[in-house]
Design an enzyme around this catalytic site. Structure first.
Site, PDB file in Angstrom:
ATOM      1  N   GLU A 104       0.696  -1.424  -0.003  1.00 32.09           N
ATOM      2  CA  GLU A 104      -0.295   0.277   0.152  1.00 32.09           C
ATOM      3  C   GLU A 104       0.933   1.362  -0.083  1.00 32.09           C
ATOM      4  O   GLU A 104       1.981   1.265   0.487  1.00 32.09           O
ATOM      5  CB  GLU A 104      -0.843   0.131   1.265  1.00 32.09           C
ATOM      6  CG  GLU A 104      -1.844  -1.044   1.132  1.00 32.09           C
ATOM      7  CD  GLU A 104      -2.789  -1.112   2.307  1.00 32.09           C
ATOM      8  OE1 GLU A 104      -3.810  -1.716   2.285  1.00 32.09           O
ATOM      9  OE2 GLU A 104      -2.516  -0.567   3.346  1.00 32.09           O
ATOM     10  N   CYS A 117       3.356   8.068   1.501  1.00 30.73           N
ATOM     11  CA  CYS A 117       3.741   7.343   2.510  1.00 30.73           C
ATOM     12  C   CYS A 117       4.079   6.095   1.977  1.00 30.73           C
ATOM     13  O   CYS A 117       3.057   5.378   1.121  1.00 30.73           O
ATOM     14  CB  CYS A 117       2.548   7.210   3.542  1.00 30.73           C
ATOM     15  SG  CYS A 117       2.745   5.857   4.757  1.00 30.73           S
ATOM     16  N   CYS A 124       4.218  -7.694   7.224  1.00 32.63           N
ATOM     17  CA  CYS A 124       5.310  -7.159   8.290  1.00 32.63           C
ATOM     18  C   CYS A 124       5.270  -8.641   9.059  1.00 32.63           C
ATOM     19  O   CYS A 124       4.469  -9.326   9.420  1.00 32.63           O
ATOM     20  CB  CYS A 124       4.879  -6.043   9.051  1.00 32.63           C
ATOM     21  SG  CYS A 124       5.931  -5.286  10.143  1.00 32.63           S
ATOM     22  N   CYS A 128       2.353  -6.176  15.579  1.00 32.41           N
ATOM     23  CA  CYS A 128       1.588  -5.103  16.636  1.00 32.41           C
ATOM     24  C   CYS A 128       0.014  -5.481  16.499  1.00 32.41           C
ATOM     25  O   CYS A 128      -0.564  -5.677  15.342  1.00 32.41           O
ATOM     26  CB  CYS A 128       2.149  -3.794  16.179  1.00 32.41           C
ATOM     27  SG  CYS A 128       3.872  -3.477  16.164  1.00 32.41           S
ATOM     28  N   CYS A 131      -2.285  -3.122  14.465  1.00 35.81           N
ATOM     29  CA  CYS A 131      -2.115  -2.766  12.897  1.00 35.81           C
ATOM     30  C   CYS A 131      -2.569  -3.781  12.216  1.00 35.81           C
ATOM     31  O   CYS A 131      -2.612  -4.991  12.277  1.00 35.81           O
ATOM     32  CB  CYS A 131      -0.262  -2.838  13.086  1.00 35.81           C
ATOM     33  SG  CYS A 131       0.354  -2.510  11.145  1.00 35.81           S
ATOM     34  N   CYS A 344      -2.189   1.401   7.689  1.00 33.70           N
ATOM     35  CA  CYS A 344      -1.640   0.664   6.818  1.00 33.70           C
ATOM     36  C   CYS A 344      -2.240  -0.851   7.078  1.00 33.70           C
ATOM     37  O   CYS A 344      -2.671  -1.150   8.053  1.00 33.70           O
ATOM     38  CB  CYS A 344      -0.237   0.697   7.055  1.00 33.70           C
ATOM     39  SG  CYS A 344       0.288   0.412   9.072  1.00 33.70           S
TER      40      CYS A 344
END
Ligand code: SAH
Length: 357
Positions: A104, A117, A124, A128, A131, A344
């Site tokens: 993204e 961004c 990832c 977290c 997220c 995100c």
């Protein structure tokens, strides 16, 4: 600046988009006689074009033979747009497929300038809890060329005449887990004949991977933002597994160690009922007192299945005022792109069809 031969930067650039002017000059010049003029011509071409993902057939001032020589050392890049969401405030979120991997990228128009961004990884691995990207798991590291391609793709959807001014590495992924490519991308973005976005206008955000942060500050002049998000190790570990490895005290000592030469950003996500009480704000002020940091408060951007509510405006304001009263320089990051799943990982989650494989 990329220190070639240092061992750390041993990766040979594989695509012309990730080559610095110096590297292009060598490849476009004669043996022992680099050509900065040709390098600059190519960089100008790339940043004046809307889809410069493979080399042009011809370029003024460069012979076909020289261009073919570079082509032989440069893999073309497959960039496909699989979804686009446009918010009322003009923010555009792109879901791109880079060589088949979903990422993204967000174009954020501001007063007289555009911020882009970018993602540093597809997915990832840091997991977290707040997220959306974490939910898709880790696919792969992106190359520097793929980061540059995101900036180009985002710039192509910017309002005409609005210059690209800032780049933030706050999209998908943990930049410190892909440090070499991020450092290279920052160097290339700074090329005056290309994007001309100097490191002073670039911010790289990390969940706090300390050893890589040390390498980052020694090699890259871009700003560094650290997602602190909590005020005790226990609380931090509940939402950020990286917190178990690198305690808050070590992150704070990093700030004071490098404070003579740098100012850092501390990001603090506000999760309703979890870390947004007055006592949290006071503890945060105690931790940051006297450190060379500026705080960005980020109210949780909701996504399907998020385990916390977004705190209301008054609660956010109260948290802000407490920090402010303690002399901590603080900003509330305005939620941009409301209604288009701008945090995100959210666009990816809302459009699984074209990218699930
Ligand atoms: N891995 C890096 C960069 C990606 S996240 C990092 O952890 O910093 C970029 C920023 O977005 C971080 O500050 C993170 O805390 C924040 N963020 C992630 N998910 C969010 C959400 N749902 N709402 C608001 N901010 C979020």
């Amino acid at each position: 600046m990329l220190e070639s031969g240092s061992g750390e930067d041993s990766v040979t650039p594989a695509c012309f988009l990730e080559m610095t002017a110096e590297e292009l000059a060598v490849r476009l010049g004669r043996p022992g006689k680099p050509s900065p003029a040709r390098a600059n011509a190519l960089l100008r071409w790339a940043w004046c074009n809307s889809r410069p993902f493979s080399l042009p057939d011809r370029l003024e001032g460069v012979t076909a033979r020289v261009l073919d020589g570079l082509r032989a050392q440069s893999s073309p890049l497959q960039v496909t747009e699989s979804a686009r969401a446009v918010a009322k405030d003009g923010t555009v979120k792109l879901l791109l497929e880079l060589e088949g991997s979903p990422v993204e990228t967000v174009m954020i128009p501001g007063k007289g300038r555009v911020t882009v961004c970018v993602s540093s990884q597809s997915g990832c691995s840091r997991q977290c809890a707040f997220c959306a990207t974490a939910r898709m798991g880790f696919r792969r590291n992106l190359t520097a060329a793929e980061m540059i391609a995101q900036v180009l793709a985002a710039r192509a959807v910017a309002p005409p005449g609005l210059p690209l001014r800032n780049v933030v590495f706050m999209g998908m992924g943990e930049p410190m887990d892909n440090l070499e490519a991020v450092v290279r991308a920052v160097a290339v973005l700074g090329e005056p004949s290309g994007a001309a976005v100097s490191p002073a206008h670039v911010t790289v955000s990390t969940c706090g991977v300390l050893p890589a942060m040390e390498r980052f500050v020694s090699r890259c002049a871009a700003g560094l933002a650290v997602s602190l998000n909590a005020t005790t190790d226990r609380q931090r570990q509940q939402i950020m597994p990286a917190g178990a490895r690198w305690p808050i005290a070590d992150l704070l000592s990093f700030f004071s160690r490098h404070g003579k030469t740098r100012i850092f950003f501390v990001e603090y996500i506000l999760l309703g009922g979890f870390n947004d009480a007055g006592a949290d704000a006071e503890r945060l002020a105690d931790l940051l007192d006297g450190l060379p940091v500026r705080v960005n408060l980020i109210p949780l951007n909701q996504f399907d299945g998020a385990p916390w509510p977004t705190p209301g405006g008054e609660r956010v304001q109260h948290f802000f005022s407490l920090l402010n009263a303690r002399g901590i320089r603080t900003m509330v990051r305005q939620p941009r792109g409301a209604g288009i799943a701008a945090a995100c990982g959210q666009l990816y989650r809302s459009t699984p069809a074209p990218v699930s494989r």
